[in-house]
Write a protein that holds these residues in place. Structure first.
Motif, PDB file in Angstrom:
ATOM      1  N   GLU A   1       0.846  -1.191   0.000  1.00 45.92           N
ATOM      2  CA  GLU A   1       0.000   0.000   0.000  1.00 45.92           C
ATOM      3  C   GLU A   1       0.885   1.246   0.000  1.00 45.92           C
ATOM      4  OE1 GLU A   1      -3.252   0.045  -0.204  1.00 45.92           O
ATOM      5  OE2 GLU A   1      -3.537  -2.128  -0.084  1.00 45.92           O
ATOM      6  N   LEU A   2       0.317   2.333  -0.487  1.00 49.36           N
ATOM      7  CA  LEU A   2       1.060   3.598  -0.489  1.00 49.36           C
ATOM      8  C   LEU A   2       0.970   4.230   0.895  1.00 49.36           C
ATOM      9  CD1 LEU A   2       0.064   5.045  -3.981  1.00 49.36           C
ATOM     10  CD2 LEU A   2       2.154   3.850  -3.331  1.00 49.36           C
ATOM     11  N   ASP A   3       1.550   3.544   1.865  1.00 52.29           N
ATOM     12  CA  ASP A   3       1.512   4.031   3.240  1.00 52.29           C
ATOM     13  C   ASP A   3       2.906   4.459   3.673  1.00 52.29           C
ATOM     14  OD1 ASP A   3       2.803   1.620   3.425  1.00 52.29           O
ATOM     15  OD2 ASP A   3       1.217   0.588   4.530  1.00 52.29           O
ATOM     16  N   SER A   4       3.060   4.690   4.942  1.00 48.81           N
ATOM     17  CA  SER A   4       4.346   5.183   5.446  1.00 48.81           C
ATOM     18  C   SER A   4       5.467   4.180   5.190  1.00 48.81           C
ATOM     19  CB  SER A   4       4.239   5.471   6.943  1.00 48.81           C
ATOM     20  OG  SER A   4       3.859   4.304   7.660  1.00 48.81           O
ATOM     21  N   ARG A   5       5.139   2.900   5.260  1.00 44.14           N
ATOM     22  CA  ARG A   5       6.158   1.878   5.015  1.00 44.14           C
ATOM     23  C   ARG A   5       6.689   1.957   3.586  1.00 44.14           C
ATOM     24  NH1 ARG A   5       4.911  -4.545   4.817  1.00 44.14           N
ATOM     25  NH2 ARG A   5       7.046  -5.335   4.760  1.00 44.14           N
ATOM     26  N   PHE A   6       5.774   2.140   2.626  1.00 48.53           N
ATOM     27  CA  PHE A   6       6.172   2.255   1.220  1.00 48.53           C
ATOM     28  C   PHE A   6       7.080   3.465   1.017  1.00 48.53           C
ATOM     29  CE2 PHE A   6       5.660   4.198  -2.915  1.00 48.53           C
ATOM     30  CZ  PHE A   6       5.829   3.138  -3.792  1.00 48.53           C
ATOM     31  N   TRP A   7       6.687   4.609   1.564  1.00 46.94           N
ATOM     32  CA  TRP A   7       7.459   5.829   1.346  1.00 46.94           C
ATOM     33  C   TRP A   7       8.807   5.778   2.045  1.00 46.94           C
ATOM     34  CZ3 TRP A   7       6.047   8.323  -2.645  1.00 46.94           C
ATOM     35  CH2 TRP A   7       4.699   8.363  -3.023  1.00 46.94           C
ATOM     36  N   GLU A   8       8.864   5.088   3.181  1.00 46.29           N
ATOM     37  CA  GLU A   8      10.158   4.910   3.842  1.00 46.29           C
ATOM     38  C   GLU A   8      11.105   4.077   2.980  1.00 46.29           C
ATOM     39  OE1 GLU A   8       9.349   3.173   7.603  1.00 46.29           O
ATOM     40  OE2 GLU A   8       8.461   4.997   8.460  1.00 46.29           O
ATOM     41  N   LEU A   9      10.564   3.023   2.368  1.00 47.45           N
ATOM     42  CA  LEU A   9      11.385   2.182   1.500  1.00 47.45           C
ATOM     43  C   LEU A   9      11.823   2.948   0.259  1.00 47.45           C
ATOM     44  CD1 LEU A   9      12.676  -0.503   0.895  1.00 47.45           C
ATOM     45  CD2 LEU A   9      10.488  -1.331   0.008  1.00 47.45           C
ATOM     46  N   ARG A  10      10.912   3.725  -0.301  1.00 42.93           N
ATOM     47  CA  ARG A  10      11.262   4.532  -1.473  1.00 42.93           C
ATOM     48  C   ARG A  10      12.381   5.514  -1.132  1.00 42.93           C
ATOM     49  NH1 ARG A  10      10.655   9.440  -3.423  1.00 42.93           N
ATOM     50  NH2 ARG A  10      10.385   9.750  -5.694  1.00 42.93           N
ATOM     51  N   ASP A  11      12.248   6.189   0.014  1.00 40.94           N
ATOM     52  CA  ASP A  11      13.284   7.139   0.430  1.00 40.94           C
ATOM     53  C   ASP A  11      14.611   6.428   0.684  1.00 40.94           C
ATOM     54  OD1 ASP A  11      11.499   9.216   0.224  1.00 40.94           O
ATOM     55  OD2 ASP A  11      11.042   9.289   2.383  1.00 40.94           O
ATOM     56  N   SER A  12      14.543   5.214   1.217  1.00 40.06           N
ATOM     57  CA  SER A  12      15.768   4.452   1.475  1.00 40.06           C
ATOM     58  C   SER A  12      16.489   4.128   0.175  1.00 40.06           C
ATOM     59  CB  SER A  12      15.435   3.151   2.222  1.00 40.06           C
ATOM     60  OG  SER A  12      14.917   3.417   3.497  1.00 40.06           O
ATOM     61  N   ILE A  13      15.730   3.767  -0.880  1.00 38.69           N
ATOM     62  CA  ILE A  13      16.340   3.459  -2.176  1.00 38.69           C
ATOM     63  C   ILE A  13      17.031   4.683  -2.745  1.00 38.69           C
ATOM     64  CG2 ILE A  13      15.823   2.854  -4.582  1.00 38.69           C
ATOM     65  CD1 ILE A  13      13.605   1.030  -3.530  1.00 38.69           C
ATOM     66  N   VAL A  14      16.369   5.835  -2.664  1.00 37.60           N
ATOM     67  CA  VAL A  14      16.935   7.071  -3.219  1.00 37.60           C
ATOM     68  C   VAL A  14      18.161   7.503  -2.429  1.00 37.60           C
ATOM     69  CG1 VAL A  14      16.491   9.507  -3.656  1.00 37.60           C
ATOM     70  CG2 VAL A  14      14.721   7.811  -4.164  1.00 37.60           C
ATOM     71  N   GLN A  15      18.080   7.458  -1.093  1.00 29.51           N
ATOM     72  CA  GLN A  15      19.218   7.841  -0.274  1.00 29.51           C
ATOM     73  C   GLN A  15      20.378   6.871  -0.456  1.00 29.51           C
ATOM     74  OE1 GLN A  15      19.591  10.662   1.505  1.00 29.51           O
ATOM     75  NE2 GLN A  15      17.603  11.254   0.657  1.00 29.51           N
ATOM     76  N   CYS A  16      20.058   5.599  -0.617  1.00 30.33           N
ATOM     77  CA  CYS A  16      21.096   4.592  -0.839  1.00 30.33           C
ATOM     78  C   CYS A  16      21.794   4.824  -2.175  1.00 30.33           C
ATOM     79  CB  CYS A  16      20.477   3.204  -0.788  1.00 30.33           C
ATOM     80  SG  CYS A  16      21.662   1.866  -0.835  1.00 30.33           S
ATOM     81  N   GLU A  17      21.028   5.250  -3.184  1.00 31.95           N
ATOM     82  CA  GLU A  17      21.632   5.568  -4.485  1.00 31.95           C
ATOM     83  C   GLU A  17      22.683   6.659  -4.335  1.00 31.95           C
ATOM     84  OE1 GLU A  17      20.341   7.478  -8.816  1.00 31.95           O
ATOM     85  OE2 GLU A  17      19.183   7.842  -6.992  1.00 31.95           O
ATOM     86  N   LEU A  18      22.376   7.697  -3.566  1.00 35.16           N
ATOM     87  CA  LEU A  18      23.330   8.790  -3.357  1.00 35.16           C
ATOM     88  C   LEU A  18      24.568   8.303  -2.609  1.00 35.16           C
ATOM     89  CD1 LEU A  18      20.810  11.625  -2.371  1.00 35.16           C
ATOM     90  CD2 LEU A  18      21.873  11.208  -4.598  1.00 35.16           C
ATOM     91  N   LEU A  19      24.343   7.439  -1.622  1.00 33.61           N
ATOM     92  CA  LEU A  19      25.474   6.858  -0.890  1.00 33.61           C
ATOM     93  C   LEU A  19      26.369   6.062  -1.830  1.00 33.61           C
ATOM     94  CD1 LEU A  19      26.990   5.866   1.696  1.00 33.61           C
ATOM     95  CD2 LEU A  19      25.315   4.004   1.791  1.00 33.61           C
ATOM     96  N   MET A  20      25.766   5.248  -2.681  1.00 36.28           N
ATOM     97  CA  MET A  20      26.536   4.416  -3.595  1.00 36.28           C
ATOM     98  C   MET A  20      27.344   5.267  -4.564  1.00 36.28           C
ATOM     99  SD  MET A  20      23.628   1.539  -4.289  1.00 36.28           S
ATOM    100  CE  MET A  20      24.613   0.542  -5.410  1.00 36.28           C
ATOM    101  N   LEU A  21      26.761   6.327  -5.052  1.00 38.12           N
ATOM    102  CA  LEU A  21      27.486   7.215  -5.965  1.00 38.12           C
ATOM    103  C   LEU A  21      28.715   7.809  -5.282  1.00 38.12           C
ATOM    104  CD1 LEU A  21      24.535   9.047  -7.749  1.00 38.12           C
ATOM    105  CD2 LEU A  21      26.235   7.583  -8.838  1.00 38.12           C
TER     106      LEU A  21
END
Length: 228
Positions: free
Chosen positions: A109-129
């Motif tokens: 569902e598009l709930d807080s759990r989903f948005w936390e995971l989405r933010d984690s993917i984006v932040q992790c991308e920046l870390l990896m770069l």
């Protein structure tokens, strides 16, 4: 969405890449996840290869115990889509990953759990770069293998080529090589020649006039091939 449990250290036994065996097994499973998720996302072979390479390169720079390997894998897929100009939505990556780990479950569902995971993917991308110093563009063996296969097809007897799945086997071996870090240890054209050589050996196919040649065919390929 819960991923299989990873692992870092372990007994003294070494894996195929010289890593502790448990760590090598984790990377194998995660690379398999990247490949299968990539296929379900409609990614081409090069973006999938780039995602695997980014993942392996990241863990060459960091410790497996410090990061969730499946989160790194999801971010690798996301980043590879940008690098290879096959952009993917984070929502699609999350849904495909959720289905991978929970085959009978419902989409998140598009709930807080989903948005936390989405933010984690984006932040992790920046870390990896930052960890990879923005060096996320790679030369893959695919174009070399295609060139070698075309040359070999014209060189071999037509019937020999048609009755043995050399090309299919070579492509499968190349794909499987991304389960480990071979893509970082060897040049692209050398990997292409290696998988082709192994495919020929599997089916006992001999290259014409190889005995009379001054150099083996694989040595000629690795020395003379430059493909833009």
């Amino acid at each position: 969405m819960e991923a299989p449990e990873g692992g870092g250290g372990g007994p003294a036994a070494r894996g195929p890449e010289g890593q502790p065996a448990p760590e090598a097994r984790v990377h194998f499973r995660v690379a398999r996840f990247i490949m299968e998720a990539g296929v379900k996302l409609g990614m081409r072979s090069i973006p999938i290869a780039t995602a695997c390479t980014i993942y392996h390169k990241f863990f060459c720079e960091t410790n497996l115990d410090a990061y969730d390997p499946y989160l790194i894998a999801m971010s690798s897929i996301y980043l590879a889509g940008k690098v290879e100009e096959q952009h993917l939505r984070t929502r699609d990556i999350i849904n495909v990953s959720n289905r991978y780990f929970n085959p009978s479950g419902e989409p998140l569902e598009l709930d807080s759990r989903f948005w936390e995971l989405r933010d984690s993917i984006v932040q992790c991308e920046l870390l990896m770069l930052r960890v990879l110093r923005f060096q996320v563009s790679f030369q893959h063996p695919h174009k070399y293998l295609l060139h070698y296969l075309v040359s070999l097809k014209n060189w071999l007897n037509r019937h020999s080529w048609q009755r043995t799945p050399v090309a299919v086997t070579a492509w499968a071996l190349l794909r499987d090589s991304y389960h480990g870090g071979l893509c970082l240890r060897f040049q692209a054209q050398h990997i292409a020649v290696a998988v082709l050589y192994l495919a020929l050996q599997v089916y006992g196919v001999e290259v014409p006039a190889e005995v009379e040649a001054e150099k083996p065919w694989w040595q000629i390929y690795t020395m003379d091939t430059e493909i833009p």
